[in-house]
Scaffold this active site. Structure first.
Site, mmCIF file in Angstrom:
data_model
loop_
_atom_site.group_PDB
_atom_site.id
_atom_site.type_symbol
_atom_site.label_atom_id
_atom_site.label_comp_id
_atom_site.label_asym_id
_atom_site.label_seq_id
_atom_site.Cartn_x
_atom_site.Cartn_y
_atom_site.Cartn_z
ATOM 1 N N HIS A 86 0.833 -1.207 0.000
ATOM 2 C CA HIS A 86 0.000 0.000 0.000
ATOM 3 C C HIS A 86 0.864 1.252 0.000
ATOM 4 C CE1 HIS A 86 0.438 1.815 4.043
ATOM 5 N NE2 HIS A 86 0.753 0.593 4.421
ATOM 6 N N CYS A 87 0.278 2.332 -0.497
ATOM 7 C CA CYS A 87 0.809 3.681 -0.337
ATOM 8 C C CYS A 87 -0.336 4.530 0.207
ATOM 9 C CB CYS A 87 1.368 4.228 -1.644
ATOM 10 S SG CYS A 87 0.183 4.263 -3.008
ATOM 11 N N MET A 88 -0.301 5.844 -0.002
ATOM 12 C CA MET A 88 -1.370 6.671 0.558
ATOM 13 C C MET A 88 -2.698 6.465 -0.175
ATOM 14 S SD MET A 88 -2.294 8.695 2.884
ATOM 15 C CE MET A 88 -0.699 9.099 3.585
#
Length: 266
Positions: A125-127
């Site tokens: 995941h990222c933002m």
């Protein structure tokens, strides 16, 4: 910070900030999406499944929902944003990339390879789940599957249509592709390529199809037909068969004639 704020942390990231009012979290940078952003982005509480029962891709919002991750059997999390806090260290095994500008594909791939070897489901995941984390997943497909950048990108795009790689991130993927395959131009590794061998074919003495085969003599227009009548207007010039014999026969015939005459006269 007031007591009420301490008792009511953000339901998304778990930190104390005015999420409902659009305030950006000072700890992880999370904020509430504007109305226009909500309309343009397809929201799902569940992360996208990239490889069945193994690799998942999502946003920080997905990573913050521990109960939903557990229902999918996810036990490990790869965090690609150093500013994002790992919320549930007692429930998940985390690995966080340390560089917020360039993506360490080798570091991420090593962690994902360990997850695959241990048959553990992992969330990357990222933002927003649109650029950094999709790039990590694409790089892993290139390394583990031997796929080129275009095919890997298409595979992820079909399973998570909302991805939108930044230009700088895509350039890093192109550099990684050159590192793996030597160049960005060429066929996909899934398509076998066989070298061309300069071998002369067997002919067994027969002429090849592209050779000029001489035409038969009977098809020549200038040749004399076998059905044409010979020309008998003049005597044969070079016919000598039996010529000597006919001359001797004439001599004998003359001598006999003279003897007959003599016999008659007597």
């Amino acid at each position: 910070m007031r007591k009420r704020e301490r008792e009511n942390p953000c339901g998304v990231c778990g930190h104390y900030h005015k999420y409902e009012e659009g305030e950006v979290c000072e700890t992880c940078g999370h904020r509430m999406l504007a109305t226009s952003e909500k309309a343009s982005v397809h929201f799902s509480a569940f992360p996208s499944e990239i490889l069945p029962q193994f690799l998942y891709l999502g946003s920080y919002d997905n990573a913050s929902r521990s109960e939903l991750l557990k229902t999918q059997g996810i036990s490990r999390v790869l965090n690609t944003v150093p500013a994002c806090q790992n919320l549930y260290k007692n429930s998940f095994t985390y690995h966080c990339l340390q560089d917020d500008k360039s993506l360490s594909f080798d570091d991420a791939n090593q962690f994902l390879e360990n997850c695959e070897r241990d048959k553990a489901r992992v969330l990357v995941h990222c933002m927003s789940g649109k650029s950094r984390s999709p790039a990590i997943v694409i790089a892993y497909l290139m390394k583990s599957k031997g796929w080129r950048l275009e095919r890997s990108h298409q595979w992820v795009k079909e399973r998570r249509p909302s991805i939108d790689l930044a230009e700088a991130v895509y350039q890093q993927l192109q550099e990684y592709e050159r590192k793996l395959f030597g160049s960005t131009d060429g066929p996909d590794s899934s398509t076998p390529v066989f070298p061309s061998l300069d071998v002369q074919p067997f002919s067994f003495g027969f002429p090849k199809t592209d050779d000029q085969v001489p035409m038969p003599a009977f098809n020549n227009i200038a040749a004399t037909s076998i059905f044409s009548r010979p020309n008998f207007e003049g005597p044969p010039q070079e016919f000598t068969f039996g010529a000597g014999l006919s001359q001797n026969n004439n001599t004998c015939h003359n001598s006999n004639s003279s003897s007959d005459v003599q016999m008659d006269s007597s």
